[in-house]
Design a protein around this motif. Structure first.
Motif, PDB file in Angstrom:
ATOM      1  N   GLY A   1      19.106  11.241  47.492  1.00 50.12           N
ATOM      2  CA  GLY A   1      18.527  11.144  46.154  1.00 50.12           C
ATOM      3  C   GLY A   1      18.110   9.714  45.878  1.00 50.12           C
ATOM      4  O   GLY A   1      18.639   8.781  46.471  1.00 50.12           O
ATOM      5  N   GLU A   2      17.148   9.571  44.950  1.00 47.38           N
ATOM      6  CA  GLU A   2      16.591   8.256  44.666  1.00 47.38           C
ATOM      7  C   GLU A   2      16.705   7.980  43.175  1.00 47.38           C
ATOM      8  O   GLU A   2      16.567   8.881  42.356  1.00 47.38           O
ATOM      9  N   PRO A   3      16.946   6.716  42.819  1.00 47.26           N
ATOM     10  CA  PRO A   3      16.949   6.382  41.398  1.00 47.26           C
ATOM     11  C   PRO A   3      15.544   6.572  40.832  1.00 47.26           C
ATOM     12  O   PRO A   3      14.570   6.515  41.566  1.00 47.26           O
ATOM     13  N   PHE A   4      15.477   6.774  39.571  1.00 48.12           N
ATOM     14  CA  PHE A   4      14.230   6.941  38.844  1.00 48.12           C
ATOM     15  C   PHE A   4      13.156   7.668  39.585  1.00 48.12           C
ATOM     16  O   PHE A   4      12.438   7.106  40.389  1.00 48.12           O
ATOM     17  N   TRP A   5      13.139   8.876  39.225  1.00 45.43           N
ATOM     18  CA  TRP A   5      12.214   9.985  39.356  1.00 45.43           C
ATOM     19  C   TRP A   5      12.665  10.948  40.443  1.00 45.43           C
ATOM     20  O   TRP A   5      12.577  12.148  40.207  1.00 45.43           O
ATOM     21  N   ASP A   6      13.132  10.490  41.577  1.00 48.35           N
ATOM     22  CA  ASP A   6      13.439  11.448  42.626  1.00 48.35           C
ATOM     23  C   ASP A   6      14.933  11.646  42.825  1.00 48.35           C
ATOM     24  O   ASP A   6      15.455  11.632  43.945  1.00 48.35           O
ATOM     25  N   SER A   7      15.621  11.878  41.715  1.00 53.00           N
ATOM     26  CA  SER A   7      17.028  12.270  41.774  1.00 53.00           C
ATOM     27  C   SER A   7      17.146  13.585  42.530  1.00 53.00           C
ATOM     28  O   SER A   7      16.177  14.344  42.637  1.00 53.00           O
TER      29      SER A   7
ATOM     30  N   SER B   1      16.132  16.297  40.276  1.00 59.51           N
ATOM     31  CA  SER B   1      14.678  16.365  40.069  1.00 59.51           C
ATOM     32  C   SER B   1      14.003  17.096  41.219  1.00 59.51           C
ATOM     33  O   SER B   1      13.171  17.982  41.012  1.00 59.51           O
ATOM     34  N   VAL B   2      14.369  16.719  42.435  1.00 60.94           N
ATOM     35  CA  VAL B   2      13.707  17.286  43.607  1.00 60.94           C
ATOM     36  C   VAL B   2      14.051  18.768  43.750  1.00 60.94           C
ATOM     37  O   VAL B   2      13.185  19.606  43.998  1.00 60.94           O
TER      38      VAL B   2
END
Lengths: 342, 342, 342, 342
Positions: free
Chosen positions: A194-200, A203-204
């Protein structure tokens, strides 16, 4: 654009009553053993035939057109097609003039200026999920360290599976339909996806899950119930460690409860050799959008089938299409997670 | 990757206790009148200060670095920054050694090898949503034809707003916190936003919504309740039209109930000049992933604030951060929809 | 969209006479030591001041707004800005009415409906390459194993550097300008960078190189000259190996010329332990769009400066802006290659 | 990733000696009349059979699997396949052990860990350009207002086409090969295609062109020759207009030379009603990365065929594969430009 993913890309094509349904998967690692038999189990979980599902059945045998050589993936794009055979397009005549309620007929006609293929929902058909399940098989192979397990938890609001057959028969007898809730648990994930800001992670996965026709909601961990809890009920504490608090001399080696040895932390708190996920899992395995080492847990709400005799829609339909969706939910989870993992 | 969108791209940067929080918006149409005053209203809705919110308050005045010339957007990337001023980093010392439960401290440290900025959550801080709200203001300007309206519907499971102040005070007195549910309604959307397979309206909005820290679930229209309805309860029928059924001669002009004139459809059903959305809205304004002309309706579940005195976390925190989120939900909705609309 | 790259993303913002020029780099690995001093060398290579360059000089000191903590990159987006100080916008008045030939004034005005910032070329100014050079410094740090070396090879068609000062003075005296050719060599690249179909090394680098204002052409290896060679002249043969041709008994160990030991290949040709790139380098280090272990070699043609007194364009301009471009070419090469390498 | 484009996406799949070569085009506008006959002309321009080309000939009849309904595109992804029939894989045995010089055999084996399909170059084969040509046919239909015209300008450095047959025969007799230069001119483009910073017209086209196997260089307008010109030789001036210089009274209407009437500009220079591109075209139709209304002009250098008898490579090969590339260059130009135009 009919593509999902950045490093593991799944592109869907085809129409319900066209020659084929297909999928291209790009970003497959080379060297994975793969044959058509590998798809049998998951594809059969999606198949109709059981109580509450449509009598339209298809062989659904995948044909691999590219990306496999001598029984292994090559790393080049992998395209699979499924021939459409058991089509009865005459059931769908007049859908352009009189769009079915609860379907994409109305919006698709508007969006594509009336040029969309209307037969069986065309490119909007749930049949397109065949390609998703197939791509999910490959994604699961690449995520061999993880365990995907989705199952139906509710049918028409009923949580006891023993009562589902009666509910399904009753709805069918009324020319009506039922919805359901699927829960998916993914174990064995590494910490850090997971990625901070937008691609949690949420989110994905939510992005991918809402691509499945008929989804109305998704929730992670405690989900909507969390909004009704107090912070002290919802919070996932980290495991306490029996810190030696610097009671030892320089160089002394302490022992964790799990038997692992480490240098005395001298009260600095860094006792654990490996990071330890929280002891409870109200968050569903995610903190700040990133997997924390606990099982990932989410639930998906499916609406009742829209095509019902009661609303004047003919054709062959599932009483409760949610019955066929657990394997699709697993597939999109695997597709989303492998894209984050690469 | 800290970017959302394809044709309207929002990129977030900055850390809670670094020099600035910032955002770059690419794909802004040229010629939109824009000044710092345009951001005041939405930014103030996000601000702390009210009952149940943190005493850390900031001026939050945006500084426009690029993309605006002589009071209008230029079409080039628009970058805005917000200076961080009221920081008390000493409150956050020791978070790397002892990560706060319910926060990203643990996963961020793991993912970035311990190099992440830990002060106030660093890049994972809710303060980053400042940039999202600012980008939302621009997105709303571009979607001038739509009306965004998000509001808090529940606090700690309580739906009556008159009872919220007592609940907030009680939770604060216990060193505890509350969650909430926000409902967002978007009116005035054209029919046809959203893409088949993968980029449905729900997919895109859910993706954006789960980027907001603390979201646990999202549902559209009837949402999870839909899974407990029968198809006949959930379905949205199209408006009946009084079709002339070909009773007239070739060339005859009929009249709709709304007064519009059309050629006699001769029983072919094509009576409506303009497509008419369904009369009920259980689907929340979306069919097949594409807007159908009805108001878009979705709800978002926020968890209770993780930083609670009861769990030993000091610093200045919201009792219920959901109070500050409706404008953030509106912003991500506008950002997601304008990207689909371009 | 003003962004390049998938895993290493460089986003440019700002205008020549606006408050700042800036860049956001996303995908930076955490833990890289970084300070403003690291940018000095490359930024000074881009600076004006030498013979043949503009008298407009700027301090060009980078201000790091995010993504660095305690002297190391954090893994979060890294934003840098450069203040514009030495601007003389009055030189550029009237450019909207009378676009300068050879510049973007005409096309920018048309594309952005007249709302673009026209001062000094606005967002189209060569000054934006400041951000590219800064991003290149970070890219080079991540590609620490590679060696980037770009140098000017021709000025106004002259290959002997000793004759350049006279040519530059002569052109300046005539109120005219000169172009140039830059050659870039990248050593130390691993075998395997680049993707089949569409994202070949050449595709990615050419894409990035043509973002530099004033580029007219790019060629790899023998380049255009290759089209005039015979296959036998252009081909890069692999190193011959002294194969033992199976002369030995099972289990016998042979020795390469380089001293490495390997099992007797028994005439199967697989003598080399490690793959060996071709012995000549007509291809410029790429086969089938993928690096082959030889130095990557390409050349870039820059046009003569468009702003010339002879054509009635005032202001302060380079006689030959190609003089300042080698470090920009290195930067885009590093940016493109690190994106492929991640 | 084997996909090009954002709004018009072309994804290539298949292997030279696998069951099919295929392409999926996403972003096709609905309502375009399309049948297999529409592909005949361009596909036949790519075919072998003429002097200097390989004796391996294929039917190359496209099979449309999706995206077309009742003779029109639907707006859903359009997938086409071409069966591989005339394959002689035995010609390619041993390529994994002994990679062919000048081909992707060596790098592909390395990159894909030896799992790539080596037969005929597998996924790296020039045969994959079949899908590009097919996608180009659709792109050209969408760019109906533009005229694409690519032609071979040089073979083996010879510009006089009458001398090409002798040169080809001579090279063939020597077991050798020749390269060539293709020039592409695109007329009828609107002003304004291309994006500042990173996605200039040149960037996008160069990216696409270098995906064609065997390209060594690309140049726009005067290209490399521009670097040897003075600014005054290379510059493209805008048309002079006979400005009335405010000689008339308020409200007076003047006439352009082209007969168009306009209000007296009163010396402000804004005489032209419509923007006029430059009168010369040294820039090749692009200013600041954006089309300026002049014909787009670029040249592509192709290397000599790598598979030559002289270097010990058997099989059936083109003496000069550049002979078959003009239609491929047109196709990638159309694909790149339609993506910018959407």
């Amino acid at each position: 654009m009919n593509t999902f993913g950045n490093k593991f890309r799944v592109s869907i094509f085809g129409e319900s009553h066209g020659p084929v349904i297909g999928v291209t998967v790009d970003g497959v690692l080379p060297g994975i053993p793969l044959s058509v038999e590998d798809f049998t189990k998951d594809l059969s979980r999606r198949k109709a035939g059981a109580l509450g599902t449509t009598p339209r059945t298809e062989a659904d045998t995948p044909e691999i057109l590219s990306g496999v050589y001598e029984g292994h993936t090559t790393g080049a794009p992998l395209t699979m097609i499924f021939r459409n055979e058991n089509t009865r397009s005459e059931d769908y005549e007049g859908f352009k003039e009189n769009p079915r309620p609860g379907h994409a007929d109305f919006t698709a006609k508007y969006k594509f200026g009336g040029y969309n293929d209307p037969r069986g929902g065309g490119h909007f058909s749930g049949r397109l999920t065949l390609g998703i399940v197939a791509a999910g098989v490959i994604a699961k192979k690449m995520m061999y360290f993880a365990k995907f397990n989705a199952a139906l938890k509710e049918v028409g609001g009923i949580t006891d599976p023993e009562k589902w057959p009666d509910a399904l028969k009753a709805a069918a007898a009324d020319g009506d339909s039922l919805g359901g809730v699927v829960e998916c648990v993914v174990g064995g994930l590494p910490i850090g996806l997971g990625e901070p800001f937008w691609d949690s992670v949420e989110s994905v996965l939510a992005h991918a899950v809402f691509a499945i026709p008929g989804v109305r909601g998704i929730e992670f961990g405690d989900g909507f119930a969390a909004s009704r809890m107090r912070g002290s009920e919802h919070i996932d504490l980290f495991p306490e460690h029996k810190c030696c608090h610097g009671e030892h001399e320089e160089g002394h080696h302490c022992h964790h409860e799990d038997g692992q040895e480490h240098e005395c932390c001298h009260g600095k708190g860094g006792c654990h050799k490996a990071p330890q996920p929280p002891v409870t899992n109200h968050a569903g395995g995610v903190n700040g959008g990133i997997t924390n080492g606990n099982p990932l847990v989410f639930r998906v709400a499916f609406k009742p089938t829209a095509s019902i005799a009661k609303a004047g829609v003919g054709g062959r339909h599932d009483v409760c299409f949610a019955l066929r969706t657990p394997v699709i939910v697993e597939a999109v989870a695997a597709i989303g997670l492998v894209d984050l993992a690469l």
